[in-house]
Design a protein around this motif. Sequence first.
Motif, PDB file in Angstrom:
ATOM      1  N   GLU A 163      26.243  52.448  37.163  1.00  0.00           N
ATOM      2  CA  GLU A 163      26.797  53.524  37.977  1.00  0.00           C
ATOM      3  C   GLU A 163      26.384  53.381  39.436  1.00  0.00           C
ATOM      4  O   GLU A 163      25.272  52.970  39.754  1.00  0.00           O
ATOM      5  N   GLY A 164      27.308  53.754  40.322  1.00  0.00           N
ATOM      6  CA  GLY A 164      27.014  53.780  41.746  1.00  0.00           C
ATOM      7  C   GLY A 164      27.123  52.443  42.447  1.00  0.00           C
ATOM      8  O   GLY A 164      26.852  52.350  43.643  1.00  0.00           O
ATOM      9  N   VAL A 165      27.536  51.393  41.717  1.00  0.00           N
ATOM     10  CA  VAL A 165      27.567  50.046  42.277  1.00  0.00           C
ATOM     11  C   VAL A 165      29.005  49.520  42.270  1.00  0.00           C
ATOM     12  O   VAL A 165      29.762  49.757  41.324  1.00  0.00           O
ATOM     13  N   ILE A 166      29.371  48.786  43.310  1.00  0.00           N
ATOM     14  CA  ILE A 166      30.694  48.181  43.436  1.00  0.00           C
ATOM     15  C   ILE A 166      30.537  46.664  43.404  1.00  0.00           C
ATOM     16  O   ILE A 166      29.776  46.097  44.198  1.00  0.00           O
ATOM     17  N   VAL A 167      31.260  46.022  42.488  1.00  0.00           N
ATOM     18  CA  VAL A 167      31.213  44.569  42.347  1.00  0.00           C
ATOM     19  C   VAL A 167      32.494  43.976  42.930  1.00  0.00           C
ATOM     20  O   VAL A 167      33.597  44.304  42.475  1.00  0.00           O
ATOM     21  N   ALA A 269      29.759  50.304  33.745  1.00  0.00           N
ATOM     22  CA  ALA A 269      30.065  51.502  34.525  1.00  0.00           C
ATOM     23  C   ALA A 269      30.266  51.205  36.009  1.00  0.00           C
ATOM     24  O   ALA A 269      30.603  52.111  36.773  1.00  0.00           O
ATOM     25  N   ALA A 270      30.064  49.962  36.411  1.00  0.00           N
ATOM     26  CA  ALA A 270      30.248  49.613  37.822  1.00  0.00           C
ATOM     27  C   ALA A 270      31.734  49.612  38.163  1.00  0.00           C
ATOM     28  O   ALA A 270      32.596  49.450  37.298  1.00  0.00           O
ATOM     29  N   ARG A 271      32.035  49.793  39.435  1.00  0.00           N
ATOM     30  CA  ARG A 271      33.413  49.729  39.905  1.00  0.00           C
ATOM     31  C   ARG A 271      33.728  48.281  40.316  1.00  0.00           C
ATOM     32  O   ARG A 271      32.825  47.502  40.652  1.00  0.00           O
ATOM     33  N   VAL A 272      35.019  47.943  40.307  1.00  0.00           N
ATOM     34  CA  VAL A 272      35.462  46.582  40.583  1.00  0.00           C
ATOM     35  C   VAL A 272      36.424  46.580  41.760  1.00  0.00           C
ATOM     36  O   VAL A 272      37.314  47.436  41.850  1.00  0.00           O
ATOM     37  N   ALA A 273      36.230  45.619  42.661  1.00  0.00           N
ATOM     38  CA  ALA A 273      37.174  45.372  43.752  1.00  0.00           C
ATOM     39  C   ALA A 273      37.514  43.886  43.732  1.00  0.00           C
ATOM     40  O   ALA A 273      36.615  43.041  43.722  1.00  0.00           O
ATOM     41  N   ALA A 274      38.811  43.585  43.690  1.00  0.00           N
ATOM     42  CA  ALA A 274      39.260  42.200  43.569  1.00  0.00           C
ATOM     43  C   ALA A 274      39.789  41.696  44.905  1.00  0.00           C
ATOM     44  O   ALA A 274      40.536  42.398  45.597  1.00  0.00           O
ATOM     45  N   TYR A 275      39.419  40.453  45.237  1.00  0.00           N
ATOM     46  CA  TYR A 275      39.849  39.817  46.480  1.00  0.00           C
ATOM     47  C   TYR A 275      40.437  38.460  46.118  1.00  0.00           C
ATOM     48  O   TYR A 275      39.716  37.521  45.782  1.00  0.00           O
ATOM     49  N   LYS A 276      41.754  38.365  46.163  1.00  0.00           N
ATOM     50  CA  LYS A 276      42.440  37.156  45.702  1.00  0.00           C
ATOM     51  C   LYS A 276      42.516  36.130  46.822  1.00  0.00           C
ATOM     52  O   LYS A 276      43.136  36.365  47.859  1.00  0.00           O
ATOM     53  N   VAL A 277      41.900  34.957  46.590  1.00  0.00           N
ATOM     54  CA  VAL A 277      41.920  33.874  47.577  1.00  0.00           C
ATOM     55  C   VAL A 277      42.324  32.545  46.948  1.00  0.00           C
ATOM     56  O   VAL A 277      42.528  31.567  47.677  1.00  0.00           O
ATOM     57  N   CYS A 278      42.410  32.475  45.631  1.00  0.00           N
ATOM     58  CA  CYS A 278      42.712  31.223  44.932  1.00  0.00           C
ATOM     59  C   CYS A 278      44.125  31.300  44.370  1.00  0.00           C
ATOM     60  O   CYS A 278      44.498  32.287  43.734  1.00  0.00           O
ATOM     61  N   TRP A 279      44.876  30.204  44.545  1.00  0.00           N
ATOM     62  CA  TRP A 279      46.297  30.194  44.228  1.00  0.00           C
ATOM     63  C   TRP A 279      46.643  28.928  43.449  1.00  0.00           C
ATOM     64  O   TRP A 279      46.091  27.864  43.687  1.00  0.00           O
ATOM     65  N   GLU A 280      47.597  29.053  42.534  1.00  0.00           N
ATOM     66  CA  GLU A 280      48.048  27.905  41.760  1.00  0.00           C
ATOM     67  C   GLU A 280      48.767  26.927  42.682  1.00  0.00           C
ATOM     68  O   GLU A 280      49.712  27.293  43.358  1.00  0.00           O
ATOM     69  N   VAL A 281      48.308  25.657  42.680  1.00  0.00           N
ATOM     70  CA  VAL A 281      48.909  24.726  43.632  1.00  0.00           C
ATOM     71  C   VAL A 281      49.267  23.363  43.056  1.00  0.00           C
ATOM     72  O   VAL A 281      50.055  22.654  43.651  1.00  0.00           O
ATOM     73  N   ASP A 282      48.692  22.926  41.923  1.00  0.00           N
ATOM     74  CA  ASP A 282      48.975  21.555  41.537  1.00  0.00           C
ATOM     75  C   ASP A 282      49.481  21.439  40.102  1.00  0.00           C
ATOM     76  O   ASP A 282      49.489  22.388  39.337  1.00  0.00           O
ATOM     77  N   TYR A 283      49.908  20.217  39.769  1.00  0.00           N
ATOM     78  CA  TYR A 283      50.581  19.997  38.487  1.00  0.00           C
ATOM     79  C   TYR A 283      49.687  20.275  37.298  1.00  0.00           C
ATOM     80  O   TYR A 283      50.166  20.580  36.204  1.00  0.00           O
ATOM     81  N   ALA A 284      48.386  20.170  37.481  1.00  0.00           N
ATOM     82  CA  ALA A 284      47.466  20.373  36.371  1.00  0.00           C
ATOM     83  C   ALA A 284      47.042  21.821  36.229  1.00  0.00           C
ATOM     84  O   ALA A 284      46.222  22.151  35.385  1.00  0.00           O
ATOM     85  N   GLY A 285      47.600  22.698  37.044  1.00  0.00           N
ATOM     86  CA  GLY A 285      47.265  24.114  36.921  1.00  0.00           C
ATOM     87  C   GLY A 285      45.978  24.492  37.595  1.00  0.00           C
ATOM     88  O   GLY A 285      45.413  25.549  37.333  1.00  0.00           O
ATOM     89  N   ASN A 286      45.447  23.626  38.464  1.00  0.00           N
ATOM     90  CA  ASN A 286      44.206  23.958  39.159  1.00  0.00           C
ATOM     91  C   ASN A 286      44.472  24.928  40.295  1.00  0.00           C
ATOM     92  O   ASN A 286      45.459  24.797  41.012  1.00  0.00           O
ATOM     93  N   ALA A 287      43.594  25.884  40.439  1.00  0.00           N
ATOM     94  CA  ALA A 287      43.733  26.844  41.534  1.00  0.00           C
ATOM     95  C   ALA A 287      42.869  26.388  42.698  1.00  0.00           C
ATOM     96  O   ALA A 287      41.719  26.025  42.518  1.00  0.00           O
ATOM     97  N   SER A 288      43.453  26.369  43.886  1.00  0.00           N
ATOM     98  CA  SER A 288      42.711  25.984  45.068  1.00  0.00           C
ATOM     99  C   SER A 288      42.504  27.182  45.975  1.00  0.00           C
ATOM    100  O   SER A 288      43.337  28.085  46.028  1.00  0.00           O
ATOM    101  N   CYS A 289      41.412  27.155  46.694  1.00  0.00           N
ATOM    102  CA  CYS A 289      40.963  28.321  47.429  1.00  0.00           C
ATOM    103  C   CYS A 289      40.626  27.885  48.854  1.00  0.00           C
ATOM    104  O   CYS A 289      39.710  27.097  49.062  1.00  0.00           O
TER     105      CYS A 289
END
Length: 980
Positions: A163-167, A269-289
């Motif tokens: 509680e009280g923490v943001i991840v 009980a912690a809160r979550v904040a998501a920051y998207k920086v990685c995107w699908e870019v190659d034939y093998a499904g690897n995400a690059s950031c």
Amino acid sequence: MVTAVQAYRRKLLISLTIGATTVALGSIPPLAEAAGSGPSSTYIVQLTSQPVASSKLDSQARLDVGSAAARQQGAQLAQDRKQILATVPGAKKIYDYQYTFNGFAARMTPAQAAKLERTPGVAAVWKDELRKLDTVSTPKFLGLSGPGGTWEKQFGDPARAGEGVIVGIVDTGISPDSPSFAALPEPRADQATINAKWRGTCDPGITCNNKLIGGRWFKSTVAIPDEFDSPRDYDGHGSHTASTAAGNHDVTAVVNGVPVGKVSGMAPAARVAAYKVCWEVDYAGNASCSSADSMAAIEAATADGVDVINFSISGSRTTNVDPVGIAFFNAARAGVFVAASAGNSGAGGASTNAHNAPWITTVAASTHDRLWEAKTTLGNGATYTGVGLGPVVGSAPLVAASAVGKDGADAAQVRLCFTGTLDPAKAAGKIVVCDRGTNARTDKSNAVKQAGGAAMLLLNTSPSSLNADFHFVPTVHLDHVAGAAVRAYLNAGGSPAASFAAGTPAVGAAPSMAAFSSMGPGLVANGDILKPDVTAPGVDVLAVVSPYTNAGNTFGTLSGTSMSSPHVAGLGALLMSKNPAWGPMAVKSALMTTASQKDNQGNPIKREGEVANAFNYGAGHVVPGTAFNPGLVYLSTHNDWNRFICATEDALKHDCDGVPHRDASSLNYPSIAIGDLPGVQTVTRRVTNVSGVNSIYHLDVEAPPGYTVEVTPTKLVVAAGDYADYKVKITRTTAPFGEFKFGSITWHDKPGHKVRSPIAVRASEVTAPKEIVSSAQSGSQGIEVDTAFAGTVTATVNGLAAADMSALALKNPTGGSFDTDHPATSDHTGKVTVTVPAGANLAKFATFNSDYPMEGMDIDLFMYRKTDTGLVLVGNSGGPDADESITLTNPEPGEYEVYVDLFGLPGGQSSATISAYSWVLTGGAGNAAVTPASQRARVAGEVTFQLAWWGLTPGKHYLGFVSYGDGTKVVGGTQVRIDT
């Protein structure tokens, strides 16, 4: 699946406020050209003035970006950035940074970047980098759940743990529809605490609630098909890490329509904040950031008010002060606890660890105790044990994937069972043998299913983990030893067959280190900091995934240090929830000093059957229950981190004016590491009592073999809230030189606190300057050498050798950057092959700015060693100009390929001839000498040698190497570079 994704995805023009500047991300032309000559690329520019976080004096307190002082400083920094950017008209700004990094990211030409690098007020310019992701109940294994578990003991109820923490999760985004991120019951006892610090937003494309309180996305790269221009997770990696760190309590996980158990995050009980920086870019499904995107996310998360950041993304091995490292420096200074993955390059051996900075908690990966054992019996009667979840498979023909590939399919992809490469006419009804590697393990079984195969036998080709994935056909996964036996059986001919026993659950000895988990010692600081810091579960972790890339499943197992890092991020959130006054270094220390080096059977933690060491697991495996009351903690501040930086090779990239000199080993860290002990060395440490009671601590010492360890004082009397200092004197007695040995010191008191610090120490016969540089055709210079042994120290010089030069005709790049995983020549990439004979003590490859009359030439170098299994990257150099070099000391003999990539050309040129230089030193060249040839050495002594050179030809690049020996072997050296 693509059709479903395309039907769902929405193109959004979203304005994200970074600092004081609003950037319309969706409107950035992916390949826009900046004014001037040559194609533009993204560069990160750091200004000399300090970011807002630098105004904080105490890294244990949180930064308030809304304060009047912060706003005033931010306004001044914004004005500085505006003035600097105005010096390069036409450069297109992408991001402003001002809280954790002062500067900006912008698209510009190489010539503009070169101009900025020389502009007053600019500290450094970096090219943006693409980095990769480092990729049944672990709470039970960690002692969190159940009656008497840590959740109950510390919080009374799992529903209140954290509680009280943001991840903050900097990753591939989030799956907002997952029950792991469903709204928490109202009212929330911690809501006022959250409201007081949360300043973030929830971008369109997802719906937030009181659990998932924020979501943002950052994309400065080219347009990416089949992705969501929103915080929504397409890859699944970010959802997995977020739910591992702080997913809701006791959520039922369903895979392939079957409930497989309950899952919980570490801090439910912690809160979550998501920051998207990685995107699908190659034939093998690897995400690059992109580094520029990652920095924007770190900046935003810190300003938004998160308490914890998880960063399961690869990082630099060779510096702590790259742009992302600097951003995390200031995030930690602002009071944010940062957990990062160590990397998945453990098969490469020592010094593969990334994120070696002291302000980051670096996490290795190990197993947990829930195993699924499975066996296969071959037609010759041999039985091999691996892992698997599948049912019994009766005897069926066994075939290698290479024997059932489609005509014309790429042979390597067939062997790896890529989707669409197997022929149903050949594979139907058979057990198909697939090699591990490149594509996802479950993609391999899906390929077998699509081809009508009855089952899959998955074989490791080198030492690595065994993973009980949820496959599309019954699967048994075997290690490389059993795999070799299976291949031999197939190659013997006849009518090979196999059968599978059902996968059965078992509780095994755990943890053991994952073979893929990257290891120390770190390349930065010459081993004077022990990394990784701790280990946590990272094999077969069950958590949330994205249905778009997981055949509709919303839960699945993944393995990697990507999975271990969020365990530590979540545990950090628990500790901060229980102890709101603790800063990130107190949290790190508590997790490290209470860690365990034993498995659940009471035996030492192992790696591949051998006893592991501190370069595998750091201080050990996390033990959450004891971390809440560690007794003593080791604290450090940004001033200490600066002193550490300035005592390492990073000092050349950092402002070290006025920073007091201090050995890097004396950083007040919870572990002790000395990478070049000169016979004897003393380090200092300070412990702070956070137990709330006065206490007397006594000492246990486990000296590394071949050393004595003397600690003074041997007893610490520490009042509650107070601190005490002590010194550790380490003396070599019989330990071999050049080899790390391990030990520990442990402070313990009557209430039962045990505060353990691991020791890693390597004795060095000599310590000498790393490099001498001159432009004189003839000259001399003294070289001071510290010695750590009694006897004779010798000095000889190899070279000076003039460089071999290769001329490469390359064109201005029009698109497509160099792919380090698939090196190849192109119109803008040339290749030079270098042969290194046995006995060579130095090989170097370089290009020089001075060869090109116009400013703005940008060249990158990538060096690979040829092996039986392919090319292995051994070095790279990618600065913002043409001054690049790669140096290998005592290189392995063999053939090397060096790829010279023309990143950008100045002045409207369409092509250029690049001069690439190489040196391989194997002996003297008759133009240099070092005197005297030998001197008397003593422990903790010093000698001076004189290097002289003569008769060098003007306009050439010479290289030499002064080797120091003990009469039987080389024990050190100094590189000599003469550019006449």
